[in-house]
Design an enzyme around this catalytic site. Structure first.
Site, short mmCIF file in Angstrom:
data_model
loop_
_atom_site.label_atom_id
_atom_site.label_comp_id
_atom_site.label_asym_id
_atom_site.label_seq_id
_atom_site.Cartn_x
_atom_site.Cartn_y
_atom_site.Cartn_z
N ASP A 8 31.27 33.59 46.14
CA ASP A 8 31.68 34.89 46.29
C ASP A 8 31.64 35.30 44.72
OD1 ASP A 8 33.25 37.11 46.57
OD2 ASP A 8 34.91 36.59 45.96
N ASP A 10 33.22 38.92 43.13
CA ASP A 10 34.42 39.52 42.53
C ASP A 10 35.59 38.93 42.71
OD1 ASP A 10 33.18 42.04 41.91
OD2 ASP A 10 32.52 42.16 43.87
#
Ligand code: XBP
Length: 247
Positions: A8, A10
């Site tokens: 991932d 953010d």
């Protein structure tokens, strides 16, 4: 050995929400004369909606100051989002968004061991390119076997589309991959795609320990505070991830 490590972006690679997107949204509001400013706690609530554009629309739906007509709201959201992304790129370029501790070292472990790397994010591709280009150099894309962003997977997390696309790009079955996530929607997306998840706590999700995760802890840069406990002191390395996965 695991077959691939999916990242991932953010909150996981960097604290981009607190230190990047939120600042850039508020600067964009001000520059465009939009009469509101998001507080840090309010932004934390808005993170339940994945995607900066979708987040703006969701927020506007509860504001009397926002344009009444849906078409006018969408046009304003597009303008704010475009400027927000330009301002975000400036924050990244200024070196104000470092990678989180342990991230660069774990990426290097995977490259050394020949474990393919992937990106699975609901962020726009330009934001991902800005961040990774700043930290991994202009050839950053060559380090990843698959990069899937909002443009390639428009059904945003917790929908598993982004993980399914990344697995297809990697050519790796879901059960061979491990994802690193920080947020409930991301964990749900990876789990729905059949991918095992390690959770690294971020500013906005400091306690998350969702059902079915392999391990959760404060930082990849330290073995302290992980559950299940890490076998050795020091950072979370590829050997530890293989161990949690049962290899
Ligand atoms: C997080 C998101 C993104 C960012 C903003 O994605 O939901 O929307 O907040 O990015 P992830 P955009 O955790 O999956 O990396 O403005 O480009 O949407």
């Amino acid at each position: 050995m695991i077959g691939a490590l999916l990242w991932d972006v953010d909150g996981t690679l960097a604290e981009t929400e607190r230190d990047g997107h939120l600042l850039a949204f508020n600067r964009a509001f001000e520059a465009l004369g939009v009469p509101w400013c998001w507080g840090a706690a309010h932004y934390g609530e808005l993170l339940a909606v994945a995607g900066g554009y979708e987040r703006l629309l969701h927020d506007m739906a509860q504001r009397r100051e926002a344009p009444a007509q849906p078409a006018a709201r969408a046009a304003l959201a597009r303008r704010v989002h475009r400027l927000k992304n330009e301002l975000y790129a400036g924050i990244v370029a200024a070196g104000e968004l470092p990678l989180r501790e342990g991230v660069a070292a774990l990426l290097a472990d995977c490259r050394t061991a020949g474990v393919p790397l992937g990106i699975a994010t609901t962020s726009s591709a330009a934001n991902v390119a800005a961040l990774l280009g700043r930290h991994l150099g202009s050839a950053w894309r060559t380090q990843f076997a698959a990069v899937v962003c909002a443009e390639q997977a428009p059904r945003k997390k917790p929908d598993p589309q982004v993980y399914r696309c990344a697995l297809a790009g990697l050519g790796v079955p879901a059960e061979a991959a491990v994802a690193i996530e920080d947020a409930p929607a991301g964990v749900a997306a990876a789990r729905s795609a059949g991918v095992a998840v390690i959770v690294t706590h971020s500013h906005y999700f400091p306690q998350l320990h969702a059902d079915g995760v392999l391990a959760a802890g404060p930082s990849l840069g330290s073995a302290a505070g992980w559950r299940p406990a890490a076998a050795h002191a020091g950072r979370i390395d590829l050997a530890q991830i293989n161990r949690w996965r049962g290899y």
